[in-house]
Design a protein around this motif. Structure first.
Motif, PDB file in Angstrom:
ATOM      1  N   ILE A 170       8.525 -10.470   3.525  1.00 41.33           N
ATOM      2  CA  ILE A 170       7.474  -9.452   3.528  1.00 41.33           C
ATOM      3  C   ILE A 170       6.360 -10.069   4.363  1.00 41.33           C
ATOM      4  O   ILE A 170       5.636 -10.948   3.885  1.00 41.33           O
ATOM      5  CB  ILE A 170       7.000  -9.118   2.099  1.00 41.33           C
ATOM      6  CG1 ILE A 170       8.165  -8.549   1.276  1.00 41.33           C
ATOM      7  CG2 ILE A 170       5.833  -8.133   2.141  1.00 41.33           C
ATOM      8  CD1 ILE A 170       7.813  -8.242  -0.169  1.00 41.33           C
ATOM      9  N   VAL A 223       1.017  -9.537   6.019  1.00 42.33           N
ATOM     10  CA  VAL A 223       0.285  -9.195   4.807  1.00 42.33           C
ATOM     11  C   VAL A 223      -1.112  -9.793   4.901  1.00 42.33           C
ATOM     12  O   VAL A 223      -1.264 -10.958   5.266  1.00 42.33           O
ATOM     13  CB  VAL A 223       1.018  -9.762   3.568  1.00 42.33           C
ATOM     14  CG1 VAL A 223       0.237  -9.477   2.297  1.00 42.33           C
ATOM     15  CG2 VAL A 223       2.431  -9.198   3.469  1.00 42.33           C
ATOM     16  N   VAL A 228       2.045   1.493   1.968  1.00 41.05           N
ATOM     17  CA  VAL A 228       3.081   1.102   2.916  1.00 41.05           C
ATOM     18  C   VAL A 228       4.420   1.095   2.184  1.00 41.05           C
ATOM     19  O   VAL A 228       4.483   0.789   0.991  1.00 41.05           O
ATOM     20  CB  VAL A 228       2.768  -0.289   3.536  1.00 41.05           C
ATOM     21  CG1 VAL A 228       2.736  -1.380   2.482  1.00 41.05           C
ATOM     22  CG2 VAL A 228       3.736  -0.634   4.651  1.00 41.05           C
ATOM     23  N   GLU A 229       5.468   1.485   2.915  1.00 35.92           N
ATOM     24  CA  GLU A 229       6.792   1.536   2.307  1.00 35.92           C
ATOM     25  C   GLU A 229       7.831   1.171   3.357  1.00 35.92           C
ATOM     26  O   GLU A 229       7.717   1.577   4.509  1.00 35.92           O
ATOM     27  CB  GLU A 229       7.053   2.942   1.757  1.00 35.92           C
ATOM     28  CG  GLU A 229       8.379   3.094   1.063  1.00 35.92           C
ATOM     29  CD  GLU A 229       8.515   4.464   0.405  1.00 35.92           C
ATOM     30  OE1 GLU A 229       7.896   4.690  -0.652  1.00 35.92           O
ATOM     31  OE2 GLU A 229       9.242   5.304   0.970  1.00 35.92           O
ATOM     32  N   SER A 230       8.828   0.400   2.953  1.00 40.96           N
ATOM     33  CA  SER A 230       9.905   0.022   3.857  1.00 40.96           C
ATOM     34  C   SER A 230      11.229   0.101   3.104  1.00 40.96           C
ATOM     35  O   SER A 230      11.379  -0.474   2.031  1.00 40.96           O
ATOM     36  CB  SER A 230       9.673  -1.407   4.376  1.00 40.96           C
ATOM     37  OG  SER A 230      10.666  -1.757   5.318  1.00 40.96           O
ATOM     38  N   ARG A 271       7.505  -1.172  -1.702  1.00 38.96           N
ATOM     39  CA  ARG A 271       6.336  -0.286  -1.698  1.00 38.96           C
ATOM     40  C   ARG A 271       5.101  -1.118  -1.993  1.00 38.96           C
ATOM     41  O   ARG A 271       5.090  -1.895  -2.929  1.00 38.96           O
ATOM     42  CB  ARG A 271       6.495   0.809  -2.762  1.00 38.96           C
ATOM     43  CG  ARG A 271       7.658   1.736  -2.480  1.00 38.96           C
ATOM     44  CD  ARG A 271       8.142   2.547  -3.684  1.00 38.96           C
ATOM     45  NE  ARG A 271       7.143   3.042  -4.579  1.00 38.96           N
ATOM     46  CZ  ARG A 271       6.748   4.320  -4.684  1.00 38.96           C
ATOM     47  NH1 ARG A 271       7.281   5.230  -3.911  1.00 38.96           N
ATOM     48  NH2 ARG A 271       5.829   4.677  -5.571  1.00 38.96           N
ATOM     49  N   GLY A 272       4.080  -0.978  -1.169  1.00 41.54           N
ATOM     50  CA  GLY A 272       2.830  -1.704  -1.375  1.00 41.54           C
ATOM     51  C   GLY A 272       1.678  -0.744  -1.554  1.00 41.54           C
ATOM     52  O   GLY A 272       1.636   0.307  -0.922  1.00 41.54           O
ATOM     53  N   PHE A 331       2.820  -5.120  -4.965  1.00 42.47           N
ATOM     54  CA  PHE A 331       4.070  -4.772  -4.309  1.00 42.47           C
ATOM     55  C   PHE A 331       5.067  -4.378  -5.381  1.00 42.47           C
ATOM     56  O   PHE A 331       5.297  -5.110  -6.337  1.00 42.47           O
ATOM     57  CB  PHE A 331       4.634  -5.948  -3.498  1.00 42.47           C
ATOM     58  CG  PHE A 331       4.018  -6.090  -2.145  1.00 42.47           C
ATOM     59  CD1 PHE A 331       4.325  -5.196  -1.120  1.00 42.47           C
ATOM     60  CD2 PHE A 331       3.129  -7.111  -1.878  1.00 42.47           C
ATOM     61  CE1 PHE A 331       3.752  -5.318   0.138  1.00 42.47           C
ATOM     62  CE2 PHE A 331       2.554  -7.251  -0.631  1.00 42.47           C
ATOM     63  CZ  PHE A 331       2.865  -6.350   0.381  1.00 42.47           C
ATOM     64  N   THR A 375       8.722  -4.995  10.135  1.00 42.71           N
ATOM     65  CA  THR A 375       7.739  -4.227   9.372  1.00 42.71           C
ATOM     66  C   THR A 375       6.584  -5.123   8.958  1.00 42.71           C
ATOM     67  O   THR A 375       6.795  -6.226   8.479  1.00 42.71           O
ATOM     68  CB  THR A 375       8.394  -3.622   8.102  1.00 42.71           C
ATOM     69  OG1 THR A 375       9.446  -2.743   8.496  1.00 42.71           O
ATOM     70  CG2 THR A 375       7.374  -2.863   7.278  1.00 42.71           C
ATOM     71  N   GLU A 376       5.353  -4.621   9.141  1.00 42.61           N
ATOM     72  CA  GLU A 376       4.183  -5.343   8.663  1.00 42.61           C
ATOM     73  C   GLU A 376       3.595  -4.550   7.496  1.00 42.61           C
ATOM     74  O   GLU A 376       3.686  -3.324   7.450  1.00 42.61           O
ATOM     75  CB  GLU A 376       3.162  -5.531   9.788  1.00 42.61           C
ATOM     76  CG  GLU A 376       3.684  -6.473  10.842  1.00 42.61           C
ATOM     77  CD  GLU A 376       2.598  -6.979  11.789  1.00 42.61           C
ATOM     78  OE1 GLU A 376       1.488  -6.411  11.800  1.00 42.61           O
ATOM     79  OE2 GLU A 376       2.886  -7.937  12.507  1.00 42.61           O
ATOM     80  N   TYR A 377       3.027  -5.261   6.560  1.00 42.93           N
ATOM     81  CA  TYR A 377       2.594  -4.671   5.296  1.00 42.93           C
ATOM     82  C   TYR A 377       1.088  -4.720   5.092  1.00 42.93           C
ATOM     83  O   TYR A 377       0.631  -4.839   3.967  1.00 42.93           O
ATOM     84  CB  TYR A 377       3.304  -5.372   4.139  1.00 42.93           C
ATOM     85  CG  TYR A 377       4.806  -5.171   4.170  1.00 42.93           C
ATOM     86  CD1 TYR A 377       5.389  -4.112   3.477  1.00 42.93           C
ATOM     87  CD2 TYR A 377       5.631  -6.012   4.885  1.00 42.93           C
ATOM     88  CE1 TYR A 377       6.757  -3.912   3.505  1.00 42.93           C
ATOM     89  CE2 TYR A 377       7.002  -5.828   4.918  1.00 42.93           C
ATOM     90  CZ  TYR A 377       7.554  -4.762   4.223  1.00 42.93           C
ATOM     91  OH  TYR A 377       8.917  -4.575   4.258  1.00 42.93           O
ATOM     92  N   TYR A 389      -2.375  -3.322   4.414  1.00 41.04           N
ATOM     93  CA  TYR A 389      -2.942  -2.106   3.856  1.00 41.04           C
ATOM     94  C   TYR A 389      -4.278  -2.438   3.201  1.00 41.04           C
ATOM     95  O   TYR A 389      -4.560  -3.575   2.893  1.00 41.04           O
ATOM     96  CB  TYR A 389      -1.989  -1.411   2.883  1.00 41.04           C
ATOM     97  CG  TYR A 389      -1.691  -2.148   1.607  1.00 41.04           C
ATOM     98  CD1 TYR A 389      -2.474  -1.960   0.480  1.00 41.04           C
ATOM     99  CD2 TYR A 389      -0.618  -3.034   1.521  1.00 41.04           C
ATOM    100  CE1 TYR A 389      -2.206  -2.632  -0.697  1.00 41.04           C
ATOM    101  CE2 TYR A 389      -0.349  -3.694   0.343  1.00 41.04           C
ATOM    102  CZ  TYR A 389      -1.141  -3.485  -0.768  1.00 41.04           C
ATOM    103  OH  TYR A 389      -0.876  -4.145  -1.927  1.00 41.04           O
TER     104      TYR A 389
END
Length: 164
Positions: free
Chosen positions: A55, A58, A82-84, A130-131, A140, A159-161, A163
């Protein structure tokens, strides 16, 4: 709820037993396993096998982690920032461990203070990350969908998280 810091702006969600087994079977010695994630194909392989999920991207801060299974939701849809999707995870020894990614530079430094260990029934899972913010705290949610067989991997490792 326990929180850990995003060392090197990220975390890794992993199965300790399966990671140790992979390192041994592939003759990857030493305590700096971060180099295997960034310098060669082993990082992609470990991720695609559902052993360790990065992850990354962040914001530096403390975060809590919780596991939800199947249709459970910890973050309400309006709390998700954010969601991946498309990740896979294989649980062994009925546990999942999360640590700031910087601790992979020396895995002997991982301890109960700087990591989170959560219970999860052994087996294969499709994973949605999901963040968001829950009750004013960064969280998270690791949504695990139980699978009977090894699911297909389609996660986006870039993917970057970040938020708010």
């Amino acid at each position: 709820m326990k929180k850990i810091f995003s060392e090197l702006k990220g975390f890794v969600v992993f199965s300790p037993q399966l990671l140790a087994k992979y390192l041994q079977e592939n003759n990857l010695p030493g305590t700096n396993i971060l180099k295997y994630f960034v310098e060669n194909e082993h990082g992609d392989e470990i991720t695609k096998l559902g052993i360790a999920i990065p992850i990354i991207g962040v914001e530096e801060d403390y975060y809590a982690f919780q596991v939800s299974v199947n249709d459970e939701k910890i973050l309400n849809d309006n709390e998700v920032e954010v969601e991946s999707k498309g990740w896979i995870f294989q649980a062994a020894n009925n546990e999942i461990k999360i640590v700031g990614i910087g601790y992979l530079k020396d895995i002997t430094s991982i301890n109960a203070e700087n990591s989170i260990t959560l219970s999860l029934e052994n087996g294969w899972y499709s994973l949605k990350i999901r963040g968001g913010n829950k009750d004013g705290e960064r969280l998270f949610e690791l949504n695990m969908q139980k699978q009977d067989i090894h699911p297909a991997f389609s996660g986006d490792v870039t993917t970057e998280y970040y938020y708010g």
